[in-house]
Scaffold this motif. Structure first.
Motif, PDB file in Angstrom:
ATOM      1  N   GLY A 122      -4.301  22.533  -4.073  1.00  0.00           N
ATOM      2  CA  GLY A 122      -4.712  21.191  -3.702  1.00  0.00           C
ATOM      3  C   GLY A 122      -5.628  20.581  -4.740  1.00  0.00           C
ATOM      4  N   SER A 123      -5.900  19.324  -4.568  1.00  0.00           N
ATOM      5  CA  SER A 123      -6.788  18.636  -5.488  1.00  0.00           C
ATOM      6  C   SER A 123      -7.476  17.475  -4.783  1.00  0.00           C
ATOM      7  N   LYS A 124      -8.463  16.958  -5.447  1.00  0.00           N
ATOM      8  CA  LYS A 124      -9.166  15.755  -5.029  1.00  0.00           C
ATOM      9  C   LYS A 124      -8.966  14.733  -6.137  1.00  0.00           C
ATOM     10  N   ILE A 125      -9.215  13.477  -5.832  1.00  0.00           N
ATOM     11  CA  ILE A 125      -8.988  12.416  -6.807  1.00  0.00           C
ATOM     12  C   ILE A 125     -10.278  11.643  -6.991  1.00  0.00           C
ATOM     13  N   VAL A 126     -10.621  11.384  -8.252  1.00  0.00           N
ATOM     14  CA  VAL A 126     -11.767  10.547  -8.563  1.00  0.00           C
ATOM     15  C   VAL A 126     -11.255   9.229  -9.115  1.00  0.00           C
ATOM     16  N   VAL A 127     -11.817   8.130  -8.606  1.00  0.00           N
ATOM     17  CA  VAL A 127     -11.518   6.793  -9.116  1.00  0.00           C
ATOM     18  C   VAL A 127     -12.762   6.320  -9.861  1.00  0.00           C
ATOM     19  N   SER A 128     -12.607   6.000 -11.144  1.00  0.00           N
ATOM     20  CA  SER A 128     -13.722   5.538 -11.960  1.00  0.00           C
ATOM     21  C   SER A 128     -14.182   4.160 -11.522  1.00  0.00           C
ATOM     22  N   LYS A 129     -15.496   4.001 -11.368  1.00  0.00           N
ATOM     23  CA  LYS A 129     -16.044   2.684 -11.041  1.00  0.00           C
ATOM     24  C   LYS A 129     -15.915   1.725 -12.224  1.00  0.00           C
ATOM     25  N   GLU A 130     -15.921   2.273 -13.428  1.00  0.00           N
ATOM     26  CA  GLU A 130     -15.898   1.429 -14.626  1.00  0.00           C
ATOM     27  C   GLU A 130     -14.507   0.896 -14.951  1.00  0.00           C
ATOM     28  N   THR A 131     -13.485   1.741 -14.780  1.00  0.00           N
ATOM     29  CA  THR A 131     -12.145   1.364 -15.241  1.00  0.00           C
ATOM     30  C   THR A 131     -11.079   1.324 -14.158  1.00  0.00           C
ATOM     31  N   GLY A 132     -11.322   1.983 -13.020  1.00  0.00           N
ATOM     32  CA  GLY A 132     -10.293   2.118 -12.001  1.00  0.00           C
ATOM     33  C   GLY A 132      -9.336   3.257 -12.287  1.00  0.00           C
ATOM     34  N   GLU A 133      -9.580   3.994 -13.367  1.00  0.00           N
ATOM     35  CA  GLU A 133      -8.743   5.141 -13.723  1.00  0.00           C
ATOM     36  C   GLU A 133      -8.837   6.192 -12.626  1.00  0.00           C
ATOM     37  N   THR A 134      -7.710   6.855 -12.336  1.00  0.00           N
ATOM     38  CA  THR A 134      -7.699   7.953 -11.375  1.00  0.00           C
ATOM     39  C   THR A 134      -7.510   9.271 -12.112  1.00  0.00           C
ATOM     40  N   VAL A 135      -8.282  10.263 -11.697  1.00  0.00           N
ATOM     41  CA  VAL A 135      -8.236  11.592 -12.309  1.00  0.00           C
ATOM     42  C   VAL A 135      -8.237  12.619 -11.192  1.00  0.00           C
ATOM     43  N   THR A 136      -7.352  13.592 -11.262  1.00  0.00           N
ATOM     44  CA  THR A 136      -7.371  14.671 -10.286  1.00  0.00           C
ATOM     45  C   THR A 136      -8.336  15.754 -10.741  1.00  0.00           C
ATOM     46  N   VAL A 137      -9.032  16.329  -9.780  1.00  0.00           N
ATOM     47  CA  VAL A 137      -9.925  17.460 -10.024  1.00  0.00           C
ATOM     48  C   VAL A 137      -9.557  18.546  -9.016  1.00  0.00           C
ATOM     49  N   PRO A 138      -9.892  19.799  -9.307  1.00  0.00           N
ATOM     50  CA  PRO A 138      -9.560  20.871  -8.359  1.00  0.00           C
ATOM     51  C   PRO A 138     -10.191  20.630  -6.988  1.00  0.00           C
ATOM     52  N   ASN A 139      -9.628  21.249  -5.989  1.00  0.00           N
ATOM     53  CA  ASN A 139     -10.081  21.105  -4.615  1.00  0.00           C
ATOM     54  C   ASN A 139     -11.350  21.929  -4.395  1.00  0.00           C
ATOM     55  N   TYR A 140     -12.358  21.640  -5.188  1.00  0.00           N
ATOM     56  CA  TYR A 140     -13.664  22.295  -5.066  1.00  0.00           C
ATOM     57  C   TYR A 140     -14.450  21.631  -3.943  1.00  0.00           C
ATOM     58  N   PRO A 141     -15.535  22.267  -3.494  1.00  0.00           N
ATOM     59  CA  PRO A 141     -16.439  21.561  -2.581  1.00  0.00           C
ATOM     60  C   PRO A 141     -16.861  20.231  -3.221  1.00  0.00           C
ATOM     61  N   THR A 142     -17.212  19.266  -2.382  1.00  0.00           N
ATOM     62  CA  THR A 142     -17.456  17.899  -2.839  1.00  0.00           C
ATOM     63  C   THR A 142     -18.385  17.818  -4.051  1.00  0.00           C
ATOM     64  N   GLN A 143     -19.558  18.395  -3.962  1.00  0.00           N
ATOM     65  CA  GLN A 143     -20.521  18.264  -5.061  1.00  0.00           C
ATOM     66  C   GLN A 143     -20.017  18.952  -6.325  1.00  0.00           C
ATOM     67  N   ALA A 144     -19.345  20.084  -6.196  1.00  0.00           N
ATOM     68  CA  ALA A 144     -18.809  20.777  -7.372  1.00  0.00           C
ATOM     69  C   ALA A 144     -17.718  19.930  -8.043  1.00  0.00           C
ATOM     70  N   ALA A 145     -16.888  19.260  -7.259  1.00  0.00           N
ATOM     71  CA  ALA A 145     -15.850  18.388  -7.818  1.00  0.00           C
ATOM     72  C   ALA A 145     -16.476  17.210  -8.560  1.00  0.00           C
ATOM     73  N   ILE A 146     -17.519  16.618  -7.972  1.00  0.00           N
ATOM     74  CA  ILE A 146     -18.222  15.503  -8.627  1.00  0.00           C
ATOM     75  C   ILE A 146     -18.869  15.976  -9.920  1.00  0.00           C
ATOM     76  N   ASP A 147     -19.527  17.131  -9.883  1.00  0.00           N
ATOM     77  CA  ASP A 147     -20.175  17.670 -11.077  1.00  0.00           C
ATOM     78  C   ASP A 147     -19.167  17.928 -12.192  1.00  0.00           C
ATOM     79  N   LEU A 148     -18.004  18.466 -11.847  1.00  0.00           N
ATOM     80  CA  LEU A 148     -16.955  18.703 -12.837  1.00  0.00           C
ATOM     81  C   LEU A 148     -16.509  17.387 -13.471  1.00  0.00           C
ATOM     82  N   TYR A 149     -16.288  16.374 -12.644  1.00  0.00           N
ATOM     83  CA  TYR A 149     -15.869  15.064 -13.170  1.00  0.00           C
ATOM     84  C   TYR A 149     -16.950  14.505 -14.107  1.00  0.00           C
TER      85      TYR A 149
END
Length: 100
Positions: free
Chosen positions: A68-95
């Motif tokens: 599985g994965s989670k998706i980050v949407v950039s506030k600056e560009t609207g770009e979408t990036v998938t990150v591993p299905n880590y716990p929320t804070q770990a996924a944010i830190d990775l991004y």
């Protein structure tokens, strides 16, 4: 997977709309849609599906299936990036490490 969106999101709902327009909605085993949650942070929005806990026949909790994965949407560009299905804070830190 990455993509561009013409208008960067300014709200969690706009970030969710971007994800829904670019990715298939996750489904529960019964075919209904899984709940999507959005966590806002300084440079983006983390969007992820919430699945009910898995239990065995005796009702004991079981580990979640791998993957599985989670998706980050950039506030600056609207770009979408998938990150591993880590716990929320770990996924944010990775991004942040990769895109901040």
């Amino acid at each position: 997977m990455t993509s561009d969106h013409p208008t960067p999101p300014t709200t969690a709902e706009q970030a969710l709309d971007i994800v829904r327009s670019r990715f298939a909605e996750p489904r529960l085993p019964d075919g209904s849609r899984a709940e999507l949650r959005v966590e806002e942070f300084d440079i983006g929005y983390l969007v992820y599906a919430v699945f009910p806990p898995v239990t065995d026949a005796a009702g004991r909790p079981q580990p979640a299936p791998p993957g599985g994965s989670k998706i980050v949407v950039s506030k600056e560009t609207g770009e979408t990036v998938t990150v591993p299905n880590y716990p929320t804070q770990a996924a944010i830190d990775l991004y942040r490490r990769q895109h901040g």
